[in-house]
Write a protein that holds these residues in place. Structure first.
Motif, short mmCIF file in Angstrom:
data_model
loop_
_atom_site.label_atom_id
_atom_site.label_comp_id
_atom_site.label_asym_id
_atom_site.label_seq_id
_atom_site.Cartn_x
_atom_site.Cartn_y
_atom_site.Cartn_z
N GLY A 180 52.53 46.88 39.24
CA GLY A 180 52.75 45.77 38.42
C GLY A 180 51.86 44.64 39.05
O GLY A 180 52.25 43.13 38.94
N LYS A 181 51.65 44.40 40.39
CA LYS A 181 50.93 43.03 40.83
C LYS A 181 49.21 43.21 40.82
O LYS A 181 48.95 44.18 40.28
CB LYS A 181 51.42 43.73 42.19
N THR A 182 48.95 42.07 40.69
CA THR A 182 47.85 41.58 40.08
C THR A 182 46.61 41.02 41.55
O THR A 182 47.02 40.79 42.61
CB THR A 182 48.19 40.00 39.46
N LEU A 183 46.11 42.25 41.75
CA LEU A 183 44.67 42.05 43.01
C LEU A 183 43.89 40.71 42.63
O LEU A 183 43.37 40.43 41.60
CB LEU A 183 44.14 43.31 43.20
N ARG A 184 44.04 40.39 43.85
CA ARG A 184 42.78 39.02 43.54
C ARG A 184 41.60 38.82 44.74
O ARG A 184 42.24 39.65 46.27
CB ARG A 184 43.79 37.42 43.88
N VAL A 185 39.89 38.26 44.34
CA VAL A 185 39.27 38.37 44.98
C VAL A 185 38.85 37.10 44.76
O VAL A 185 38.97 36.04 44.02
CB VAL A 185 38.45 39.25 44.13
N TYR A 186 38.05 36.74 45.91
CA TYR A 186 38.14 35.34 46.02
C TYR A 186 36.90 34.83 46.50
O TYR A 186 36.24 35.69 47.52
CB TYR A 186 38.95 34.24 47.13
N CYS A 187 35.55 34.59 46.17
CA CYS A 187 34.62 34.22 46.06
C CYS A 187 33.97 32.77 45.85
O CYS A 187 34.57 32.15 45.15
CB CYS A 187 33.66 35.09 46.53
N GLU A 230 47.49 30.89 49.68
CA GLU A 230 48.83 30.56 49.71
C GLU A 230 49.25 30.47 48.80
O GLU A 230 50.27 31.09 47.71
CB GLU A 230 48.83 29.24 50.54
N SER A 231 48.69 29.82 47.46
CA SER A 231 49.29 29.77 46.07
C SER A 231 49.20 31.52 45.36
O SER A 231 50.38 31.88 45.07
CB SER A 231 48.30 29.40 45.14
N ASP A 232 48.65 32.40 45.70
CA ASP A 232 48.40 33.73 45.21
C ASP A 232 49.71 34.33 45.86
O ASP A 232 50.71 35.04 44.81
CB ASP A 232 47.00 34.24 45.21
N LYS A 233 50.14 34.23 47.74
CA LYS A 233 51.49 34.88 48.12
C LYS A 233 51.86 34.65 47.20
O LYS A 233 53.16 35.41 46.77
CB LYS A 233 50.63 35.08 48.89
N LYS A 234 52.66 32.63 47.13
CA LYS A 234 53.69 32.34 46.67
C LYS A 234 54.38 32.95 45.14
O LYS A 234 54.96 33.52 44.91
CB LYS A 234 53.75 30.93 46.26
N GLN A 235 52.78 33.37 44.35
CA GLN A 235 53.15 34.48 43.11
C GLN A 235 53.58 35.55 42.90
O GLN A 235 53.51 36.51 41.99
CB GLN A 235 51.99 33.67 41.88
N GLY A 236 53.45 36.45 44.45
CA GLY A 236 53.72 37.78 44.45
C GLY A 236 51.82 38.19 43.98
O GLY A 236 52.59 40.16 44.06
N ASN A 237 51.24 37.21 43.62
CA ASN A 237 50.02 38.50 43.61
C ASN A 237 49.16 39.10 45.10
O ASN A 237 49.93 38.24 46.29
CB ASN A 237 48.77 37.31 43.01
N ILE A 238 48.40 39.48 45.25
CA ILE A 238 47.61 40.46 46.29
C ILE A 238 46.38 39.86 46.60
O ILE A 238 45.69 40.85 45.79
CB ILE A 238 47.97 41.81 46.34
N PRO A 239 46.04 39.10 47.40
CA PRO A 239 44.64 38.86 47.73
C PRO A 239 43.95 39.62 48.33
O PRO A 239 44.55 40.60 49.71
CB PRO A 239 45.18 37.96 49.19
N LEU A 240 43.38 40.24 47.95
CA LEU A 240 42.87 41.70 48.35
C LEU A 240 41.43 41.26 48.94
O LEU A 240 41.26 41.87 50.53
CB LEU A 240 41.86 42.48 46.82
N MET A 241 40.08 40.55 48.61
CA MET A 241 39.36 40.02 49.37
C MET A 241 37.81 39.09 49.56
O MET A 241 38.76 38.22 48.39
CB MET A 241 38.05 41.66 48.65
#
Ligand SMILES: *Cc1c(COP(=O)(O)O)cnc(C)c1O
Length: 499
Positions: A180-187, A230-241
């Motif tokens: 139920g968590k959201t994976l996040r990708v940054y580019c 950092e903001s994603d981590k606070k919200q419980g999202n998962i920084p993937l890549m």
């Protein structure tokens, strides 16, 4: 009784030899005259269909030699010739002649490089090619990898390796909704569209992409990257890549890869670099510090059919820890029993999405041997120098505005002397003018640039990954731009007066 079945496909050795020799002669002739041919004839689909002929599948076959000769004419007369010295569009290399011979040889062996047992030598050649590519760009030589069809596929394969490695649940069995968590990708906002395809096809959805703004050199803004993670981590999202660029497709910008590596280490995030264009430039002894930092990544996509001049198709996914590819792709179906013997062989079907696989490794391997490290340093260095010369020559003309020069990409536009830059209406006019100018440059048959958009400005973009381009070709560009630019400007103004 002769051991010969009458199969129409099985031509005699004599016929093969004769047709083959004549075809090779034709190709050699075409290559010798390519400079004098138009880059493209800009034909419409219906003109092409007319040349091709319509009708149903032939009921009867045709004689080999005649068919090959006719088809060679058809192709040489109606193709866009990206081997022409004036072809500078997209990132589309002129293909090495060796590649044509290699494909002939590869098809003659017809190796299926999905499993070692089916392609013993070809499998080891592919492994060696991958290792050599890694060495050339300064990637660890004990890394793993696989050849794929191109840059997109290489990026997708690396993406899946990273997704498997960093998702904190069993993603291959539980799927994307796992926790139920959201994976996040940054580019960066300059990233090629493969990233949308990846997020979409692999179930994350394109909303999972966090677009990081770029600075005024079009490189990823690291402070913004840190804030988003950092903001994603606070919200419980998962920084993937995090995806860095070694040569953006628009302007050849290289992200601050060393700094991104540090951010990824700190947060235990997969660091992937899209080096489809620029990773090859890491072969240069004077490569930038950021290109040298490729070795700090978890995976890199390289594209031999770009700056290694391998004819289409050839991409290469490199992964620092080769186990990551097996972890992401391996299955052991009952119908494959390939694991006998003492030395475990490499079965490439376990390292990527494909099952049966062609012998694209041969053209890569042969080119790396034919050219060698020094040959690539010379050719890539020449492309970069020519691009810089082009930038300088364009800059000297009062009616040409230059924008960027990065790796072997130069961007510019035509600005008539009486048009004021920066105003909304004149910017709109310049976009219209340069859009039409690009079409005319391409239709000229002499050169073939493409375009980019920089801060809203439509710019013409020349990317030299072309071993046939010379200094004279490059220095002739400004005059052609200005000549056609004036014509387009005149036409547009006349049209506006009539309205
Ligand atoms: C060309 C390119 C791609 C796509 O590669 P293909 O070989 O066209 O699939 C991806 N990223 C970048 C930066 C590229 O230049």
């Amino acid at each position: 009784m002769t051991q010969h079945r009458n199969a129409p496909i099985d031509i005699s050795p004599e016929e093969f030899r004769s047709a083959g020799h004549q075809l090779v002669d034709r190709i050699a002739e075409h290559l010798s005259e390519i400079r004098g041919l138009p880059v493209t004839r800009s034909e419409s689909p219906s003109q092409i269909r007319k040349a091709l002929g319509t009708g149903s599948v032939p009921a009867k076959g045709s004689p080999t030699n005649e068919l090959l000769q006719d088809t060679a004419s058809l192709l040489f007369d109606h193709s866009l010739l990206n081997g022409h010295p004036g072809f500078w569009g997209y990132i589309n290399a002129s293909g090495a002649p060796m590649g044509a011979l290699a494909d002939l040889l590869a098809a003659s062996v017809n190796a299926n490089v999905g499993a070692y047992a089916l392609s013993p030598l070809a499998t080891e050649m592919e492994k060696q090619s991958v290792q050599w590519i890694a060495e050339l760009i300064g990637y660890p030589s004990d890394s793993g990898g696989i050849l794929v069809s191109g840059g997109n596929m290489a990026n997708l394969v690396c993406f899946l390796a990273g997704r498997k490695a960093k998702t904190p649940w069993e993603i291959r069995t539980k799927g994307i909704g796992g926790d139920g968590k959201t994976l996040r990708v940054y580019c960066s906002s300059e990233t090629h569209t493969w990233v949308q395809k990846a997020a979409d096809m692999f179930g994350l959805g394109t909303d999972s992409i966090v677009w990081i703004p770029v600075d005024n050199t079009l490189r990823m803004d690291i402070a913004a990257l840190r804030r988003e993670i950092e903001s994603d981590k606070k919200q419980g999202n998962i920084p993937l890549m995090v995806i860095g660029a070694a040569g953006t497709v628009g302007t050849g910008a290289v992200d601050p890869l060393r700094e991104i590596a540090a951010v990824c280490r700190e947060h235990n995030i997969w660091f992937h670099v899209d080096g489809a264009y620029g990773a090859a430039a890491a072969v240069m002894p004077d490569a930038s510090e950021d290109l040298k930092a490729l070795s700090l990544t978890d995976s890199v996509a390289v594209d031999p059919h770009k700056w290694f001049y391998v004819p289409f198709e050839a991409g290469c996914a490199l992964v620092r820890n080769k186990q990551a590819l097996l972890d992401a792709f391996s299955y052991h179906p009952v119908y494959y029993k390939f694991h006998d013997g003492e030395e475990p062989p490499t079965n490439f079907y376990e390292y990527g999405p494909q099952n049966s696989r062609g012998f694209r490794a041969l053209k890569v391997w042969l080119l790396l041997r034919q050219i060698g490290r020094e040959g690539y340093i010379q050719m890539i260095g020449d492309d970069i120098r020519l691009s810089k010369e082009m930038y300088r020559a364009l800059q000297q003309h009062p009616e040409i505005q230059t924008f960027t020069q990065g790796l072997s990409i130069t961007t510019f536009r035509y600005v008539p002397q009486d048009v004021q830059r920066g105003e909304k209406t004149s910017e709109e006019y310049l976009n219209k003018l340069n859009t039409e100018l690009l079409t005319r440059l391409q239709a000229s048959g002499k050169v073939y640039p493409s375009n980019s958009v920089i801060n809203g400005a439509f710019v013409i973009r020349a990317c030299i990954v072309n071993f046939r381009t010379t200094l004279e070709d490059v220095l002739a560009l400004p005059e052609l731009v200005v000549k056609l630019g004036k014509l387009v400007d005149g036409d547009l103004r006349e049209k506006e007066l009539k309205v």
